[in-house]
Scaffold this motif. Structure first.
Motif, PDB file in Angstrom:
ATOM      1  N   GLU A 128       0.934  -1.263   0.123  1.00 45.37           N
ATOM      2  CA  GLU A 128       0.129  -0.167  -0.084  1.00 45.37           C
ATOM      3  C   GLU A 128       0.837   1.364   0.068  1.00 45.37           C
ATOM      4  O   GLU A 128       0.444   2.274   0.619  1.00 45.37           O
ATOM      5  CB  GLU A 128      -0.961  -0.045   1.218  1.00 45.37           C
ATOM      6  CG  GLU A 128      -2.192  -1.072   0.973  1.00 45.37           C
ATOM      7  CD  GLU A 128      -2.901  -1.171   2.376  1.00 45.37           C
ATOM      8  OE1 GLU A 128      -2.639  -0.479   3.385  1.00 45.37           O
ATOM      9  OE2 GLU A 128      -4.084  -1.597   2.374  1.00 45.37           O
TER      10      GLU A 128
ATOM     11  N   ARG B  11       6.964  -2.717  -7.484  1.00 46.62           N
ATOM     12  CA  ARG B  11       5.483  -2.146  -6.940  1.00 46.62           C
ATOM     13  C   ARG B  11       4.568  -3.117  -8.023  1.00 46.62           C
ATOM     14  O   ARG B  11       3.479  -3.568  -7.421  1.00 46.62           O
ATOM     15  CB  ARG B  11       5.543  -0.875  -7.340  1.00 46.62           C
ATOM     16  CG  ARG B  11       4.330  -0.263  -6.920  1.00 46.62           C
ATOM     17  CD  ARG B  11       4.420   1.357  -7.027  1.00 46.62           C
ATOM     18  NE  ARG B  11       4.878   1.937  -5.903  1.00 46.62           N
ATOM     19  CZ  ARG B  11       6.185   2.562  -5.757  1.00 46.62           C
ATOM     20  NH1 ARG B  11       6.962   2.519  -6.922  1.00 46.62           N
ATOM     21  NH2 ARG B  11       6.804   3.062  -4.494  1.00 46.62           N
ATOM     22  N   GLU B  15       1.375  -5.472  -6.638  1.00 43.74           N
ATOM     23  CA  GLU B  15       0.047  -5.037  -7.246  1.00 43.74           C
ATOM     24  C   GLU B  15      -0.713  -6.185  -7.974  1.00 43.74           C
ATOM     25  O   GLU B  15      -1.789  -6.591  -7.777  1.00 43.74           O
ATOM     26  CB  GLU B  15       0.057  -3.647  -7.864  1.00 43.74           C
ATOM     27  CG  GLU B  15       0.290  -2.577  -7.030  1.00 43.74           C
ATOM     28  CD  GLU B  15       0.301  -1.209  -7.777  1.00 43.74           C
ATOM     29  OE1 GLU B  15       0.127  -1.138  -9.058  1.00 43.74           O
ATOM     30  OE2 GLU B  15       0.587  -0.201  -7.243  1.00 43.74           O
ATOM     31  N   ARG B  18      -1.359  -9.060  -5.748  1.00 43.65           N
ATOM     32  CA  ARG B  18      -2.327  -8.888  -4.822  1.00 43.65           C
ATOM     33  C   ARG B  18      -3.645  -8.854  -5.647  1.00 43.65           C
ATOM     34  O   ARG B  18      -4.534  -9.289  -5.030  1.00 43.65           O
ATOM     35  CB  ARG B  18      -2.001  -7.352  -4.265  1.00 43.65           C
ATOM     36  CG  ARG B  18      -3.392  -6.985  -3.341  1.00 43.65           C
ATOM     37  CD  ARG B  18      -3.119  -5.417  -3.037  1.00 43.65           C
ATOM     38  NE  ARG B  18      -4.196  -5.304  -2.094  1.00 43.65           N
ATOM     39  CZ  ARG B  18      -4.485  -3.796  -1.696  1.00 43.65           C
ATOM     40  NH1 ARG B  18      -3.516  -3.074  -1.565  1.00 43.65           N
ATOM     41  NH2 ARG B  18      -5.334  -3.750  -0.820  1.00 43.65           N
TER      42      ARG B  18
END
Lengths: 172, 473
Positions: A128, B11, B15, B18
């Protein structure tokens, strides 16, 4: 459902956070079923703890830290962190999955080759876009250590994926 | 691949991973049900609580003793040079503090960070009495400052940060400590506030302050190219020639030929960054100018630079990338000399030259190990290990040649108050421990059996805290 008087504060937090928390736990333990159990246990633990903060901004890292600790406990019990494979659900479009898998296989293998602490730091950092201060709080280390762990992990990944880049960081 | 590119790729990878994880909506109600059926445990009778705590403490102590005994008895002999000794703890835990050896043999420790505050307190360690005492209080709390022993015996404390720990907010003020009166006075302030800078005592007694970060708050700042000179005779600052390139988190050392070597660092106020410097520059006080010398083989931030007896400079460590490497600068050729890698990754470690010319390098992020660099042979040998992980600690050579290592951070954010001493002339730590008899099977059974029994008792006493309904398959 829960009695409003005793648990009204946690219900919105569960509804808001169960999905990202399970995703984080799955990344950490690489097993969706285990992750669901870990998250359930985490919510119960924070619910039972009188020290749990009730504001979303502080509750979220508190919950994530509990999940990280439970994931560590699970991995210690299993003793097979390096051998675990990631069991993920099928996508709607198998072709997309195949293409992306090909591109990410090397990176995925490299990430799985990092140490447990480095993997935790990388996942929490990029899950996040958490600042290092929060990464440190969640994985239980100080901010500087979190920064070094992420930095060290990225350097390892870069060297592994692009050996020609060498050790130096002079190519900025 | 650029460092920023790998960050973006990771990153994207996280993502994508996820996004693929399926979370059944029924999980929400499953969790809420588990919470509902769980109940806060009723307060336990005091006697059982006491027994549980006592059993757990006894178990931990016995397990620790057993592990320590087995480890030391099985260690090979003669691997480590020198001996580590416990030292009294400071009054408070500190990281990012400074420690300065005074002419009277005492060590002045100043300021530093705790988890959520910056310290104004200072302490004195007296090696003769092996004790700590207060050295008064700074006018301003500060961390990430510099401390320089002047030729008049006073200690100049310069700049630093008084905002949150590890943040950027910087100070222009300077303070002087007088060991004779054990008191503090304000010195003239710098022209520019700065933290993450260096301060180097020149041969003529002035102090050269270089680079750093200027910040009025704890979020944004400017990396500085400017340099300033402090003259103790006039208690005043004058601008020095600016660096060709702005630097912070670099290292500086005075060479035997009176020049100052500045190495590494970054022009980014926040880390990690893609802009780390392998470059090095020399300041010549005679010509009052900077000159670029050959670059290091590796870019480095937070490295240490230590002058060797043959006037070369040993550079060790880095904050996360080239941490396993070391190299040596030779001022005769203005070039870098390759040496064997120490083989240990270090960031925020301490490095100090011993009275025998060897360099002790110890600790760092996640590290307890210590090593000695032999400047004659250009080799590394083990010097044993610190008792705990120490990052951003201090190391100070005492008058008897021992080294005081104080404070620093473990892996957690709470800094240590503890200190320890390295004795380079002592009996080998490892060899001394091997003189103990090896544990017998009975001893092993007792050492591990008793704690196991106590822990089992503890678990039995806690059995009614387990709520089976909370784990739903």
């Amino acid at each position: 459902m829960l009695q409003p008087a005793e648990s009204s504060w946690i219900e919105p937090l569960v509804l808001a956070l169960y999905r990202p928390t399970i995703q984080l736990a799955t990344l950490l333990v690489r097993d969706n079923t285990v992750a669901q159990d870990i998250v359930q246990e985490a919510f119960v633990r924070v619910w039972l703890s009188p020290r749990t903060p009730r504001e979303m901004s502080t509750f979220r890292p508190w919950l994530y830290r509990t999940v990280v600790n439970l994931a560590r406990d699970h991995q210690r019990r299993q003793g097979r962190w390096a051998r675990l494979r990631f069991g993920r659900a099928a996508s709607d479009n198998p072709m997309d999955v195949a293409e992306r898998r090909e591109a990410d296989t090397a990176l995925g293998d490299a990430v799985r080759g990092l140490s447990r602490r480095e993997q935790e730091a990388v996942y929490v950092r990029f899950f996040e876009d958490a600042p290092f201060e929060e990464v440190g709080r969640i994985i239980g280390v100080r901010t500087g250590t979190a920064r070094v762990l992420v930095h060290r992990a990225l350097a390892k990944l870069r060297r592994q994926l692009d050996p020609s880049s060498g050790n130096g960081m002079t190519d900025s | 691949m650029r460092p920023a590119a790998i960050e973006e790729r990771v990153r994207d990878y996280v993502e994508a991973e996820r996004a693929q994880i399926r979370v059944p909506p029924v999980m929400a109600s499953r969790i809420l049900h588990a919470v509902e059926v769980s109940r806060r445990p009723a307060p336990r009778p005091p006697r059982l609580a006491f027994l549980r705590v006592a059993a757990a403490v006894a178990g931990v102590l016995l397990v620790g003793a057993g592990i320590a005994w087995v480890r030391t008895a099985q260690s090979p002999a003669g691997l480590a040079q020198g001996k580590w000794l416990p030292a009294p703890a400071m009054g408070v835990g500190r990281g990012y503090q400074t420690a300065t050896s005074l002419p009277n043999g005492k060590v002045l420790v100043v300021g530093g960070s705790q988890t959520n505050r910056i310290l104004a307190s200072t302490e004195l360690y007296d090696p003769r009495t092996r004790s700590w005492s207060s050295a008064g209080t700074l006018t301003t709390p500060r961390s990430l400052h510099t401390a320089t022993l002047l030729k008049n015996g006073k200690v100049l404390i310069v700049g630093g940060s008084n905002a949150r720990p590890s943040s950027l907010g910087s100070l222009a003020t300077a303070e002087l400590y007088d060991p004779q009166s054990n008191s503090w006075t304000l010195a003239a302030s710098m022209h520019t506030p700065r933290s993450y800078h260096t301060a180097t005592l020149l041969a003529d007694g002035r102090v050269l302050v270089v680079g750093g970060i200027e910040a009025s708050n704890d979020v944004t700042g400017t990396v500085l190219a400017s340099a300033e000179l402090y003259d103790p005779l006039t208690n005043s600052w004058t601008p020095a020639a600016p660096l060709p390139v702005a630097r912070a988190r670099h290292a500086a050392v005075l060479l035997a030929d009176r020049r100052v070597l500045v190495i590494g660092g970054t022009d980014s106020e926040h880390l990690p960054s893609s802009s780390y410097f392998p470059t090095a520059e020399l300041y010549d006080p005679a010509s009052q100018s900077w000159s670029l010398v050959a670059s290091m083989n590796y870019a480095r931030v937070y490295a240490t630079a230590t002058l060797l007896p043959d006037n070369r400079v040993l550079v060790v460590g880095d904050d996360g990338v080239n941490e396993r490497t070391a190299e040596v600068f030779d001022p005769r050729t203005n070039g870098w000399f390759p040496i064997p890698d120490p083989g240990v990754g270090r960031a925020e470690q301490v490095a100090v030259e011993l009275t025998n010319g060897m360099v002790l390098v110890a600790g760092g992020v996640g590290e307890t190990s210590a090593q000695l660099f032999d400047w004659r042979r250009n080799t590394w040998t083990s010097a044993g290990a610190l008792s705990v992980i120490r990052a951003s600690a201090t190391a100070t050579v005492l008058v008897d040649g021992q080294v005081l290592i104080a404070g620093g951070f473990g892996n957690r954010s709470i800094p240590w108050a503890s200190a320890e001493v390295y004795d380079p002339h002592g009996t080998s730590l490892v060899a001394a421990r091997t003189s103990r008899p090896a544990p017998t099977p009975i001893a092993g059974a007792l050492l591990f059996g008793i704690p196991a029994l106590l822990l089992g008792l503890s678990a039995w006493l806690r059995r009614d805290r387990i709520v089976p309904e909370t784990w739903i398959d």
